[in-house]
Every structure is written in structure tokens, then in C-alpha cells.
Motif scaffolding. Structure first.
Motif, PDB file in Angstrom:
ATOM      1  N   GLN A  37     -24.432  33.528   9.507  1.00 10.80           N
ATOM      2  CA  GLN A  37     -23.908  34.737  10.136  1.00 10.80           C
ATOM      3  C   GLN A  37     -23.233  34.363  11.437  1.00 10.80           C
ATOM      4  O   GLN A  37     -23.712  33.499  12.162  1.00 10.80           O
ATOM      5  CB  GLN A  37     -25.063  35.719  10.412  1.00 10.80           C
ATOM      6  N   ASP A  38     -22.096  35.007  11.722  1.00 19.00           N
ATOM      7  CA  ASP A  38     -21.449  34.795  13.011  1.00 19.00           C
ATOM      8  C   ASP A  38     -21.092  36.141  13.606  1.00 19.00           C
ATOM      9  O   ASP A  38     -20.815  37.094  12.889  1.00 19.00           O
ATOM     10  CB  ASP A  38     -20.212  33.893  12.890  1.00 19.00           C
ATOM     11  N   PHE A  39     -21.159  36.194  14.938  1.00 21.74           N
ATOM     12  CA  PHE A  39     -20.894  37.420  15.661  1.00 21.74           C
ATOM     13  C   PHE A  39     -19.974  37.142  16.828  1.00 21.74           C
ATOM     14  O   PHE A  39     -20.073  36.105  17.469  1.00 21.74           O
ATOM     15  CB  PHE A  39     -22.188  38.028  16.232  1.00 21.74           C
ATOM     16  N   ASP A  40     -19.125  38.103  17.131  1.00 22.87           N
ATOM     17  CA  ASP A  40     -18.332  38.119  18.351  1.00 22.87           C
ATOM     18  C   ASP A  40     -19.295  38.460  19.485  1.00 22.87           C
ATOM     19  O   ASP A  40     -20.198  39.284  19.315  1.00 22.87           O
ATOM     20  CB  ASP A  40     -17.241  39.180  18.202  1.00 22.87           C
ATOM     21  N   ARG A  66     -15.077  34.899  21.223  1.00 21.26           N
ATOM     22  CA  ARG A  66     -13.959  35.606  20.583  1.00 21.26           C
ATOM     23  C   ARG A  66     -13.989  35.498  19.058  1.00 21.26           C
ATOM     24  O   ARG A  66     -12.983  35.670  18.391  1.00 21.26           O
ATOM     25  CB  ARG A  66     -12.636  35.087  21.120  1.00 21.26           C
ATOM     26  N   GLY A  67     -15.142  35.177  18.517  1.00 25.51           N
ATOM     27  CA  GLY A  67     -15.289  35.126  17.069  1.00 25.51           C
ATOM     28  C   GLY A  67     -14.986  33.755  16.486  1.00 25.51           C
ATOM     29  O   GLY A  67     -14.536  32.844  17.166  1.00 25.51           O
ATOM     30  N   MET A  68     -15.246  33.637  15.191  1.00 23.88           N
ATOM     31  CA  MET A  68     -15.073  32.374  14.482  1.00 23.88           C
ATOM     32  C   MET A  68     -14.117  32.546  13.311  1.00 23.88           C
ATOM     33  O   MET A  68     -14.167  33.546  12.605  1.00 23.88           O
ATOM     34  CB  MET A  68     -16.427  31.895  13.963  1.00 23.88           C
ATOM     35  N   LYS A  69     -13.295  31.547  13.114  1.00 23.74           N
ATOM     36  CA  LYS A  69     -12.420  31.514  11.953  1.00 23.74           C
ATOM     37  C   LYS A  69     -13.116  30.676  10.880  1.00 23.74           C
ATOM     38  O   LYS A  69     -13.330  29.475  11.064  1.00 23.74           O
ATOM     39  CB  LYS A  69     -11.077  30.887  12.306  1.00 23.74           C
ATOM     40  N   VAL A  80     -10.307  32.017  19.349  1.00 23.87           N
ATOM     41  CA  VAL A  80     -11.095  32.052  18.124  1.00 23.87           C
ATOM     42  C   VAL A  80     -11.587  30.635  17.839  1.00 23.87           C
ATOM     43  O   VAL A  80     -10.816  29.677  17.890  1.00 23.87           O
ATOM     44  CB  VAL A  80     -10.263  32.606  16.954  1.00 23.87           C
TER      45      VAL A  80
END
Length: 104
Positions: free
Chosen positions: A94-97, A80-83, A44
Motif C-alpha cells: 500500500q502507498d499513500f500520499d 507527493r505519491g508513488m509511481k 512523484v
């Protein structure tokens, strides 16, 4: 449904601007542009203070060089996405996996 055009952006550094590369630009007909940064990170991802500054500089450089008046949205696609943290809030729209790229 909004008409879009996509491209990448590269600027060689000079005395006026630092060099920068933007992975993907989505220029939309609704007077907005998505500046998309793609990160491949094992785990992440968390934005550091230094990386937040680099992202701000990328967006500002693009705005100045392109002379756009459109609204700019910073979008991240991360393996693997953002924390979310203090450095991403208010910066990343906006954030995306990366899994969204493989949906059927």
C-alpha cells in the motif's frame, strides 16, 4: 476496528545483520504488521532496483530479528505519491500520499 500498537525499529549492524531503521511499525491484533517507510521526495517517487532491494532487506531483517510469524505488509507514505513500476509491484502492499496525514 483492530487493536494496534505502534513503534519504530532500529538495529545496529553486526556480523549477522546489516543495520536498519524502520520509520513506523503498526503491530495489529489481526496477526499482521505494517512496516511503514516514510519518504520525503520533491516530486512523484519511483522505486529503483537498488531501493527495492533495500526495502526487501529491511523487511527480511525485521522478520528475522523479531522472529514474528505475522504477515508483514510494506506500506509507503510519500510526500507527493508513488509511481508504480516493475520494482514496486509485488513489493509495496500500500502507498499513500502524505496528504492523508493532514485530513480533517
Amino acid at each position: 476496528s483492530v487493536y494496534t500498537r505502534s513503534a519504530s525499529f532500529y538495529l545496529k549492524g553486526d556480523d549477522t545483520h546489516a543495520g536498519t531503521q524502520i520509520d513506523l511499525l503498526i503491530d495489529r491484533n489481526d496477526q499482521s504488521i505494517n512496516v511503514v517507510e516514510v519518504k520525503f521526495y520533491d516530486g512523484v517517487f519511483s522505486i529503483t532496483k537498488d531501493y527495492a532491494q533495500k526495502l526487501q532487506t529491511k523487511v527480511q531483517t525485521f522478520r528475522e530479528v523479531s522472529q514474528t510469524n505475522k504477515q508483514i505488509f510494506l506500506t509507503l507514505i510519500i510526500a507527493r505519491g508513488m509511481k508504480p513500476n516493475i520494482h514496486s509491484i509485488g513489493l509495496v502492499d500500500q502507498d499513500f500520499d502524505a496528504g492523508i496525514l493532514f485530513l480533517e
